[in-house]
Design a protein around this motif. Sequence first.
Motif, short mmCIF file in Angstrom:
data_model
loop_
_atom_site.label_atom_id
_atom_site.label_comp_id
_atom_site.label_asym_id
_atom_site.label_seq_id
_atom_site.Cartn_x
_atom_site.Cartn_y
_atom_site.Cartn_z
N PHE A 1 46.99 37.24 -39.89
CA PHE A 1 47.06 36.47 -38.65
C PHE A 1 48.73 36.49 -38.19
O PHE A 1 49.20 35.54 -37.95
CB PHE A 1 46.83 35.04 -38.88
CG PHE A 1 45.39 34.86 -39.29
CD1 PHE A 1 44.49 34.66 -38.31
CD2 PHE A 1 44.94 34.35 -40.73
CE1 PHE A 1 43.18 34.50 -38.65
CE2 PHE A 1 43.65 34.72 -40.98
CZ PHE A 1 42.59 34.38 -39.96
N LEU A 2 49.18 37.81 -38.21
CA LEU A 2 50.35 37.98 -37.67
C LEU A 2 50.36 37.84 -36.12
O LEU A 2 49.47 38.08 -35.41
CB LEU A 2 50.91 39.37 -37.95
CG LEU A 2 51.21 39.62 -39.37
CD1 LEU A 2 51.40 41.16 -39.81
CD2 LEU A 2 51.95 38.57 -40.17
N ASP A 3 51.28 37.56 -35.55
CA ASP A 3 51.56 37.44 -34.05
C ASP A 3 51.75 38.99 -33.33
O ASP A 3 51.45 40.01 -34.07
CB ASP A 3 52.63 36.57 -33.38
CG ASP A 3 54.09 37.02 -33.79
OD1 ASP A 3 54.16 38.12 -34.05
OD2 ASP A 3 55.00 36.26 -33.41
N ASP A 4 51.66 38.71 -32.01
CA ASP A 4 51.81 40.09 -31.32
C ASP A 4 53.01 41.07 -31.56
O ASP A 4 52.79 42.31 -31.44
CB ASP A 4 51.92 39.73 -29.74
CG ASP A 4 50.45 39.25 -29.18
OD1 ASP A 4 49.57 39.45 -30.01
OD2 ASP A 4 50.59 38.64 -28.07
N ARG A 5 53.92 40.42 -32.23
CA ARG A 5 55.21 41.09 -32.44
C ARG A 5 55.21 41.26 -34.01
O ARG A 5 56.09 42.05 -34.41
CB ARG A 5 56.48 40.33 -32.13
CG ARG A 5 56.64 39.93 -30.77
CD ARG A 5 57.95 39.17 -30.39
NE ARG A 5 57.37 37.82 -31.24
CZ ARG A 5 58.52 37.20 -31.05
NH1 ARG A 5 59.73 37.23 -30.65
NH2 ARG A 5 58.12 35.69 -31.72
N GLY A 6 54.10 41.06 -34.83
CA GLY A 6 53.95 41.38 -35.99
C GLY A 6 54.70 40.49 -37.13
O GLY A 6 54.80 40.62 -38.19
#
Length: 82
Positions: free
Chosen positions: A49-54
């Motif tokens: 569940f990382l965000d769009d920037r990792g």
Amino acid sequence: MAEKKSISEFDLLMIANQLIMDHEAFLDGMRADSVEEKEGILVFKGNYFLDDRGLPTEKTTAVFNMFKYLAHQLSPEFTVEK
């Protein structure tokens, strides 16, 4: 110490994912997609569940803790078939 049971990766993932779904810290979408064994310890992997920037999100810690829980629960009992 009892001998570990040899089990296929598929069957082990079935057991692990049932434990995840039954756990009180379960989050929708949380599941183990793969497992490997390193020096007798089962290492589970899946969506963190990382965000769009990792970068980690608030769910990332919950997933990490769940995979750690699986390692503690299942490593003493099972070994992955070669």
